[in-house]
Motif scaffolding. Structure first.
Motif, mmCIF file in Angstrom:
data_model
loop_
_atom_site.group_PDB
_atom_site.id
_atom_site.type_symbol
_atom_site.label_atom_id
_atom_site.label_comp_id
_atom_site.label_asym_id
_atom_site.label_seq_id
_atom_site.Cartn_x
_atom_site.Cartn_y
_atom_site.Cartn_z
ATOM 1 N N PRO A 214 0.816 -1.212 0.000
ATOM 2 C CA PRO A 214 0.000 0.000 0.000
ATOM 3 C C PRO A 214 0.853 1.268 0.000
ATOM 4 C CG PRO A 214 0.139 -0.869 2.222
ATOM 5 C CD PRO A 214 0.875 -1.845 1.339
ATOM 6 N N ALA A 215 0.602 2.138 -0.974
ATOM 7 C CA ALA A 215 1.348 3.392 -1.084
ATOM 8 C C ALA A 215 0.706 4.425 -0.165
ATOM 9 C CB ALA A 215 1.353 3.871 -2.531
ATOM 10 N N ALA A 219 2.549 2.978 5.870
ATOM 11 C CA ALA A 219 3.393 1.908 5.332
ATOM 12 C C ALA A 219 4.754 2.448 4.922
ATOM 13 C CB ALA A 219 2.697 1.235 4.152
ATOM 14 N N SER A 220 4.767 3.535 4.158
ATOM 15 C CA SER A 220 6.046 4.068 3.690
ATOM 16 C C SER A 220 6.873 4.635 4.842
ATOM 17 C CB SER A 220 5.809 5.150 2.632
ATOM 18 O OG SER A 220 5.318 4.590 1.434
ATOM 19 N N ALA A 234 -2.606 -1.440 4.988
ATOM 20 C CA ALA A 234 -3.379 -0.326 4.437
ATOM 21 C C ALA A 234 -3.248 0.850 5.405
ATOM 22 C CB ALA A 234 -4.850 -0.718 4.265
ATOM 23 N N PHE A 235 -4.026 1.922 5.166
ATOM 24 C CA PHE A 235 -4.031 3.040 6.123
ATOM 25 C C PHE A 235 -4.762 2.635 7.390
ATOM 26 C CE2 PHE A 235 -5.609 6.902 8.070
ATOM 27 C CZ PHE A 235 -4.489 7.711 8.048
ATOM 28 N N ARG A 236 -5.865 1.929 7.240
ATOM 29 C CA ARG A 236 -6.589 1.329 8.353
ATOM 30 C C ARG A 236 -7.013 -0.070 7.913
ATOM 31 N NH1 ARG A 236 -9.933 5.008 6.087
ATOM 32 N NH2 ARG A 236 -9.545 6.680 7.549
ATOM 33 N N VAL A 542 -12.940 -0.992 3.843
ATOM 34 C CA VAL A 542 -12.014 0.124 4.054
ATOM 35 C C VAL A 542 -11.445 0.558 2.711
ATOM 36 C CG1 VAL A 542 -9.661 0.594 4.841
ATOM 37 C CG2 VAL A 542 -11.347 -0.258 6.455
ATOM 38 N N GLY A 543 -11.327 1.858 2.547
ATOM 39 C CA GLY A 543 -10.654 2.409 1.380
ATOM 40 C C GLY A 543 -9.414 3.164 1.793
ATOM 41 N N SER A 544 -8.288 2.829 1.189
ATOM 42 C CA SER A 544 -7.046 3.590 1.363
ATOM 43 C C SER A 544 -6.683 4.134 -0.009
ATOM 44 C CB SER A 544 -5.923 2.694 1.898
ATOM 45 O OG SER A 544 -6.221 2.208 3.188
#
Length: 730
Positions: A214-215, A219-220, A234-236, A542-544
């Motif tokens: 996941p960008a 994560a980064s 993911a973000f969440r 969930v959407g990231s």
């Protein structure tokens, strides 16, 4: 000259000091004079009294600063804030009450004079083209030059001999969300003159690194600072172990993720400093770091310069108010001009933009400069200004690119500070990911991602499963309302609130570090209180950015694609056929992940394609990235990537017009700008669509650690071995 010798250099008053002092005196005098003219409760009978008042304000700052530092050391950031504001009011009140030539009323009148003076001084500096951030740090720069025994002219003449006499240091600047193509546009448009000068002189090289799926920022960032991203899908995301959503913008969750990832030898281990980052990198000093919010915002004395300097905090609040109205105007202009795609820019976002792009930027500028003057060996700071605006306005929209102009000025100011710092700082500028433009899933589909998943789960195959009456029109119209406010934008606010919120020493980790404000503040929590909550939801969605994930929380393990088809026959076919969805990844009975598109499917392990390759439009890294993310421990039962068109536009599964997380567009093309003498070996680079670059935040982390070794700031071999262990290599 050696570093100790520089520290003992005789203190001398330079021409730069005189110019700075005169300018400060003149601007303060005129600011106070105009403010007093506007405030009816304060009068001045002698113009020279204004000069005396300006001198008193500056002298009071000098005399009270040591006392304020002691108070801040004892009472933390709150002590720095309260004592700084009280000191400014007290000095101004004393000057306007006891100096000859003044008649003043109540302290309210004095406060009004302070606020108006800050407004007028900020406007004056804007008229003459002076930098607001230089105003914030003017006296810090002068103090640094005096400590170094250098004038500005000396800095140019110092040359290699002076540089060689100082120990090395490294400043790592994260420009959150800036894609390589976006920076290229900014360089050509003349918006980043500092970075352009570095590149033109040959002192720095600019390259690209690939932010894997996941960008996302968590994560980064944890990959860059700690060398591993295996615990961040993911973000969440939904955690079956905790029975709730894990939100990386929740300080307690950020701390838990860091604890699982860190081995104690992160990028900032050994005396480094982290400023406004999501994770600490094992820094000795953490300032405004989310994962350490429970420990506070950082040592209180570090914040005294910002809170106690005359007019600085007031100016930041005033300029933030201006930023608020600027955002309202720019959002209104997008609507009037019919700019597409766009989302609503109302609600809390204008307030958050004002906080992050003014107050937080000024505070970060001060904190980093203070650490450079103190000689911290490694400093890392995350600047979120561009990312926040680009999410809501679009990555290449004018207001987004203008944010890069402001960030370039900040970097230029740090360059000035570094020139007189006790260390010879090299500066590395990089981003954690890019952003891609596109209409949201809700605008394309006419309903939110969660609502669409629930609708498809309720379907049973039949001859009337096409769009319902009126659905085509709803898709065409779309909705500009975001399904929820941008959770990422609430991170700094929650970090500050959790740090300032009193917490009992024996409080349970689950009870601390909550999302106190923002869309994720009511997330389900684990622990003893979970029993009183309703049963687990049937589905978690969930959407990231344009990376979507679907879990079935009532199941103790991930479901295979066949099990999903058996229970909800309309779900997988409906998602694959959705006009906003490009790829759906499921798991086979043996755990093998398979990517499905409208015209075919692909086995992500073997590369076997049936029909049309669903990854054909996503680039050469798509299969490897999706195979990796689908195999992470807490990845969704289903993993989705939105459709991407021929120009790289995507569809975020959340309400943002500029997004990142999946694949498509420029979101995976991150920036790496590094000093030319710090080599980037070719054998560490991989081929991505014909270009050679580092792949993954872990690879960038290893290179940064290697550069620390080259600079003598880190034993290279043990650090490299630790990075390989985190990657699972033998």
């Amino acid at each position: 000259m050696s570093a100790p010798a520089r520290g003992r250099a005789a203190v001398r008053v330079t021409a730069a000091d005189v110019r700075g002092a005169v300018w400060s005196l003149v601007s303060t005098t005129f600011g106070l004079g105009l403010a007093i003219w506007f405030v009816p409760g304060v009068e001045v009978t002698n113009p020279w009294s204004l000069v005396l008042a300006a001198l008193a304000v500056g002298l009071g700052d000098v005399l009270l600063r040591p006392v304020l530092r002691r108070l801040a050391h004892r009472f933390g950031v709150v002590g720095a804030l309260v004592s700084g504001v009280v000191a400014q009011l007290a000095v101004a009140w004393a000057a306007l009450t006891y100096l000859p030539g003044f008649r003043s009323g109540s302290w309210v009148d004095v406060l009004a004079v302070l606020v108006l003076a800050a407004v007028l001084m900020a406007l004056g500096r804007w008229v003459v083209g002076a930098s607001d951030n230089e105003y914030v740090l003017g006296d810090l720069l002068r103090r640094a030059r005096r400590q170094a025994g250098l004038s500005r002219r000396d800095l140019g003449a110092e040359g290699a001999a002076g540089a060689a006499g100082r120990p090395a240091g490294l400043l790592v600047v994260l420009l959150d969300g800036v894609a390589r193509p976006t920076l290229d546009y900014a360089l050509q448009a003349g918006l980043t003159p500092t970075l352009a000068r570095w590149l033109g002189s040959g002192s720095h090289h600019l390259t690209t690194w690939w932010a894997r799926v996941p960008a996302t920022t968590p994560a980064s960032t944890i990959g860059l600072l700690h060398g591993s991203t295996e615990h961040v899908p993911a973000f969440r995301w939904w955690s079956r172990a905790l029975g709730r959503l894990v939100v990386t913008n929740r300080p307690a969750d950020a701390a838990a993720v860091e604890a699982r990832t860190s081995d104690g030898s992160g990028l900032l281990a050994g005396g480094g400093v982290a400023v406004s980052t999501m994770f600490s990198g094992d820094a000795a000093t953490s300032l405004l770091v989310m994962s350490r919010a429970r420990e506070g915002l950082g040592p209180g004395q570090m914040f005294v310069h910002f809170f106690a300097s005359p007019f600085v905090l007031v100016r930041a609040v005033v300029v933030a108010l201006g930023e608020f109205f600027k955002e309202l105007y720019q959002g209104w202009q997008q609507a009037v001009r019919g700019v597409e795609p766009r989302v609503s820019r109302l609600g809390w976002y204008p307030v958050l933009r004002a906080v992050t792009n003014v107050v937080l930027r000024d505070l970060n500028t001060t904190l980093v400069a203070e650490q450079l003057v103190r000689g911290a060996p490694v400093v890392c700071v995350d600047l979120v200004d561009y990312d926040e605006i680009a999410h809501h306005a679009g990555p290449l929209r004018p207001e987004s690119l203008r944010a890069l102009e402001g960030l370039d000025r900040v970097v230029g100011l740090w360059e000035q500070v570094a020139a007189v710092a006790p260390r010879r700082y090299d500066v590395v500028v990089l981003s954690d990911h890019g952003q891609s433009l596109g209409s949201t899933f809700e605008q394309v589909e006419g309903r939110s991602f969660l609502d669409e998943v629930r609708r498809l789960m309720a379907l049973r195959p039949g001859p009337h499963d096409g769009p319902r009456p009126g659905e085509g029109a709803a898709r065409g119209e779309g909705r500009r309302r975001a399904t929820a406010p941008d959770s990422e934008a609430w991170g700094p606010t929650n970090t500050a609130l959790n740090a300032l919120r009193p917490t009992a020493p024996d409080a349970a980790p689950e009870g601390a570090g909550r999302m106190l404000v923002g869309p994720d503040r009511s997330e389900r929590r684990g622990g003893p209180e979970a029993a009183a909550l309703p049963e687990l939801p049937e589905v978690a969605v969930v959407g990231s950015g344009n990376l979507g994930m679907v879990w079935f929380p009532r199941e103790p393990r991930r479901l295979t694609g066949d099990e999903v088809r058996d229970r909800w026959p309309g779900l997988l076919p409906g998602l694959v056929a959705n006009p906003a969805v490009g790829v759906v990844v499921e798991r086979g009975a043996g755990g093998e992940p398979r990517a499905h598109g409208r015209g075919g499917s692909r086995d992500l392990r073997t590369g076997e394609v049936v029909g049309e390759d669903p990854l054909a439009g996503y680039g050469s890294r798509a299969a490897a990235d999706l195979l990796r993310v689908a195999g992470l421990e807490e990845a969704g039962d289903l993993v989705l990537v939105s459709r991407v068109d021929e120009v790289g536009m995507v569809h975020a599964f959340e309400g943002l017009v500029g997004s990142h997380g999946g694949l498509g567009g420029a979101q995976n093309e991150a920036v790496l700008l590094h000093p030319a003498h710090l080599v980037l070996p070719d054998d560490e680079l991989e081929d991505v669509d014909g270009a050679r670059m580092l792949v993954g935040a872990e690879a960038v982390h290893r290179r940064l650690v290697a550069w620390l070794g080259d600079l003598g700031l880190r034993p290279a071999a043990p650090a490299a071995e630790g990075a390989r262990r985190r990657e699972g290599e033998p």
